[in-house]
Design an enzyme around this catalytic site. Structure first.
Site, PDB file in Angstrom:
ATOM      1  N   THR A  29       4.000   1.779   2.366  1.00 46.84           N
ATOM      2  CA  THR A  29       5.338   1.870   1.787  1.00 46.84           C
ATOM      3  C   THR A  29       6.154   2.948   2.481  1.00 46.84           C
ATOM      4  O   THR A  29       7.307   2.734   2.870  1.00 46.84           O
ATOM      5  CB  THR A  29       5.253   2.162   0.280  1.00 46.84           C
ATOM      6  OG1 THR A  29       4.650   1.037  -0.388  1.00 46.84           O
ATOM      7  CG2 THR A  29       6.626   2.419  -0.319  1.00 46.84           C
ATOM      8  N   GLY A  67       0.823  -1.192   0.000  1.00 49.41           N
ATOM      9  CA  GLY A  67       0.000   0.000   0.000  1.00 49.41           C
ATOM     10  C   GLY A  67       0.868   1.258   0.000  1.00 49.41           C
ATOM     11  O   GLY A  67       2.042   1.225   0.390  1.00 49.41           O
ATOM     12  N   CYS A  68       0.290   2.368  -0.422  1.00 50.02           N
ATOM     13  CA  CYS A  68       1.067   3.614  -0.556  1.00 50.02           C
ATOM     14  C   CYS A  68       1.509   4.152   0.803  1.00 50.02           C
ATOM     15  O   CYS A  68       2.710   4.384   1.031  1.00 50.02           O
ATOM     16  CB  CYS A  68       0.267   4.649  -1.327  1.00 50.02           C
ATOM     17  SG  CYS A  68      -1.398   4.957  -0.695  1.00 50.02           S
ATOM     18  N   TYR A  69       0.574   4.339   1.734  1.00 55.70           N
ATOM     19  CA  TYR A  69       0.954   4.821   3.065  1.00 55.70           C
ATOM     20  C   TYR A  69       1.905   3.823   3.738  1.00 55.70           C
ATOM     21  O   TYR A  69       2.877   4.213   4.396  1.00 55.70           O
ATOM     22  CB  TYR A  69      -0.284   4.973   3.950  1.00 55.70           C
ATOM     23  CG  TYR A  69      -1.185   6.135   3.640  1.00 55.70           C
ATOM     24  CD1 TYR A  69      -0.722   7.448   3.679  1.00 55.70           C
ATOM     25  CD2 TYR A  69      -2.532   5.929   3.340  1.00 55.70           C
ATOM     26  CE1 TYR A  69      -1.565   8.513   3.425  1.00 55.70           C
ATOM     27  CE2 TYR A  69      -3.381   6.985   3.089  1.00 55.70           C
ATOM     28  CZ  TYR A  69      -2.898   8.275   3.121  1.00 55.70           C
ATOM     29  OH  TYR A  69      -3.743   9.333   2.872  1.00 55.70           O
TER      30      TYR A  69
END
Length: 320
Positions: free
Chosen positions: A119, A115-117
């Site tokens: 990461t 996931g972006c957050y």
């Protein structure tokens, strides 16, 4: 034989960006579903089972269903949803995370894209936990600030005049119930024994993200310089993860723009320190659609296929 790649869900934000990064690659054969049959289960099943790698850009439940549709044991799966990020039997698709990560991804049939957050948080936490500088049971707070593309197609449409959405606007805080689907992922892959307190926010810019983790240093018995050194050592030689210089106790950038890395697969890590050395602020900066989603997926695809050394940037080509 040229590897055959099928993007299941290519009409969504992540899928469109993955295809943009793969268009023009002569070392891959991109399969595409007939637009008229995009929601036809049999058409999807045929393509899923004829691909060497199926990339899933779907809602979690649909991603789980897609995995059950794959009967060909030779088809490998790269799931960009959050359905399998902590699931047993799935490799976690962060090649730079540990010394073993690349080989685990290369050998796996099933790979889950981060996931972006998560990461941004894990990139800071895992090296420090592995170095013994952060206890695994340390209570932590993580804040994330993302452009509106992180909310998916509906929020993008609302911001760009094609609909309405409760999250649309200059700045919104959400997940105030203190539950978010990235928390278990942050704990498991960040080297923690408990999920951090996570508060995400979305702003009125299209893409680009900052993730921040404040630390009280004296109870930990460490300095900001030690944290910076551990991060620098861990990511030495990595192409896409950069630990930003720490001179005279501070990075050079006193103001951070979340949009600087847009269109790239890059991730920057910063360590800030208070004047007395009592506190530190760990910050990561990335494109939520790049290293936070589509760029990471294409990098993982190349790791799976043994193509990472070809020098691809995994960024969006100019003009796209």
């Amino acid at each position: 034989m040229t590897p055959r790649i099928f993007i299941d869900g290519e009409a969504g934000t992540t899928g469109l960006q993955i295809r943009a990064r793969l268009e023009g690659r002569e070392d891959l054969d991109l399969l595409r579903i007939d637009p008229a049959r995009r929601k036809d289960p049999e058409a999807r099943r045929e393509l899923l089972n004829s691909a060497d790698v199926a990339i899933l850009c779907l809602h979690d439940d649909v991603a789980r269903e897609a995995v059950t549709m794959i009967e060909n044991p030779a088809t490998r799966v790269l799931d960009a949803s959050s359905a399998h990020r902590t699931a047993e039997g799935w490799a976690y698709g962060f090649p730079e995370l540990t010394r073993q990560s690349r080989e685990e991804i290369r050998a796996a049939r099933l790979v889950s894209n981060p996931g972006c957050y998560a990461t941004g948080a894990i990139a800071l936490l895992r090296p420090l936990a592995d170095a013994g500088l952060l206890p695994p049971d340390l209570p932590l707070s993580v804040q994330g600030f993302s452009g509106y593309s992180g909310g998916g197609r509906a929020l993008v449409d609302a911001h760009e005049g094609r609909g309405e959405h409760p999250m649309a606007g200059p700045f919104k805080s959400y997940a105030l119930s203190l539950t978010h689907k990235h928390q278990p992922e942050m704990a498991r892959h960040g080297g923690l024994t408990q999920p951090p307190l996570f508060t995400p926010h979305v702003g009125g810019w299209r893409q680009g993200m900052l993730v921040q983790i404040p630390l009280h240093l004296r109870p930990l018995g460490v300095t900001a310089a030690q944290l910076h050194e551990a991060l620098t050592d861990h990511y030495a030689g990595e192409r896409f993860v950069r630990v930003m210089p720490f001179e005279h106790g501070q990075p050079a950038e006193a103001i951070l723009d979340p949009q600087v890395l847009n269109g790239t697969n890059e991730l920057e890590l910063f360590v800030y320190a208070s004047p007395g050395g009592d506190h530190a602020l760990l910050v990561s900066r990335l494109d939520n659609l790049g290293k936070g989603a589509s760029g990471a997926a294409v990098q993982n695809l190349d790791v799976m296929l043994g193509l990472e050394g070809a020098g691809h940037s995994y960024g969006v080509p100019e003009g796209v």
